[in-house]
Design a protein around this motif. Structure first.
Motif, PDB file in Angstrom:
ATOM      1  N   PRO A 128       0.737  -1.171  -0.021  1.00 61.30           N
ATOM      2  CA  PRO A 128       0.074  -0.138  -0.028  1.00 61.30           C
ATOM      3  C   PRO A 128       0.957   1.165  -0.131  1.00 61.30           C
ATOM      4  N   ALA A 129       0.272   2.180  -0.389  1.00 62.93           N
ATOM      5  CA  ALA A 129       0.932   3.461  -0.593  1.00 62.93           C
ATOM      6  C   ALA A 129       1.332   4.086   0.839  1.00 62.93           C
ATOM      7  N   THR A 130       0.778   3.502   1.909  1.00 61.60           N
ATOM      8  CA  THR A 130       1.032   4.152   3.359  1.00 61.60           C
ATOM      9  C   THR A 130       2.400   3.342   3.887  1.00 61.60           C
ATOM     10  N   HIS A 131       2.745   2.331   3.298  1.00 61.62           N
ATOM     11  CA  HIS A 131       4.128   1.701   3.878  1.00 61.62           C
ATOM     12  C   HIS A 131       5.230   2.074   3.230  1.00 61.62           C
TER      13      HIS A 131
END
Length: 313
Positions: free
Chosen positions: A5-8
């Motif tokens: 995911p973009a959050t990681h």
């Protein structure tokens, strides 16, 4: 290659190069009793793609040596390593279970984790916002169903290793397996490490000493290192907020990189891809001023030694 995911965060190419050849000695992946991010065969292929040599399959509940053998057959040349964790589901401190695991090719033996007396008695709270371990729900469900096992004792009321503990340690030594201290408390860890040395265990790792139920102080960590133990520095412990990154890094400096070993403890669906764990640690360590040689010692040389793999440059 991954479902990141973009959050990681994304590891740097330099970090990937630094950990090439490493084993991740602590992963939680499918098949398992809990939902996991990835299965073992898929992860073996991903590891191979990014230059990682192997992983140690950890389950809190079942032995994994046979499963590791299947992975090795399906992905030739990959170092899948089996293990056993001495919780109630395998009979606790059960030397027969360790003997069978050793004969089956297991390399790692974790002392009790979810069923350790220390974990059961632990009243320490995670810092606000920390992510709880996934096994907590399963333990609660077993307890609600009336199937809560007695805590697995390792050290007696006299502060000495129980004879059954010493018997387990002798089996570990006979098979040249790696002892990991699981979720024991700091005082128990010190007793067990001393007993392990006396019984001839040559490979000892202190499981995530910064974890909530361990909180092993830095002076005690130095003492354990002097006895020959390596201190395991897990990615998830600071990443999920159980300890600050600053303290995690300070402990490595204080004890010495040569006495530390990196692992991810990854596999949870909400955490980064497992194959990113070691290089993300490498990036953190680089940013904190550790040298490439120090990082490679912790990520590659020490992990391979504990996994029973041949050394590399």
């Amino acid at each position: 290659m991954t479902d990141r995911p973009a959050t990681h965060p994304t590891p740097s190419n330099l970090a990937r190069d630094l950990v090439a050849g490493a084993y991740d000695i602590h992963v939680h992946i499918a098949p398992d009793l809990m939902k996991r991010r990835v299965d073992d065969l898929t992860l073996a292929s991903r590891f191979a793609e990014v230059g990682l040599s192997g992983f140690v399959l950890k389950s809190h509940y079942v032995p994994t040596a046979e499963r590791a053998g299947v992975v090795r057959s399906a992905v030739p040349g990959f170092g899948a390593v089996g293990a056993i964790t001495l919780n109630a589901s395998v009979g606790g401190m059960n030397p027969v279970a360790v003997e069978i695991a050793g004969r089956g090719g297991a390399q790692f033996v974790w002392l009790p984790t979810v069923d350790s007396a220390n974990q059961r008695a632990c009243t320490a709270n995670d810092p606000e916002g920390a992510t709880p371990p996934m096994w907590v729900q399963l333990q609660d469900e077993l307890r609600a169903a009336g199937m809560a096992a007695d805590p697995v004792e390792v050290v007696g009321p006299d502060g000495k290793a129980l004879e059954i503990t010493r018997q387990v340690l002798r089996v570990i030594a006979a098979h040249d397996m790696t002892l990991a201290t699981g979720h024991l408390g700091a005082d128990e860890i010190a007793v067990v490490v001393d007993a392990a040395v006396e019984e001839g265990v040559g490979l000892i790792v202190v499981t995530h000493p910064e974890f909530t139920s361990q909180r092993v102080g830095v002076e005690r960590q130095r003492e354990l290192a002097a006895r020959g133990a390596l201190l395991e520095r897990c990615f998830t412990t600071p990443y999920t907020g159980k300890v600050s990154w600053d303290l995690w890094l300070e402990n490595i400096r204080a004890v010495g990189p040569e006495h530390s070993v990196l692992s991810s403890d990854l596999g949870q669906p909400f955490n980064p891809p497992v194959e990113d764990g070691l290089p993300l640690l490498a990036d953190r360590l680089l940013a904190a001023g550790f040298t490439e040689r120090e990082i490679r010692t912790m990520a590659v040389h020490n992990t391979r030694r504990l996994a029973g793999a041949e050394p590399v440059r």
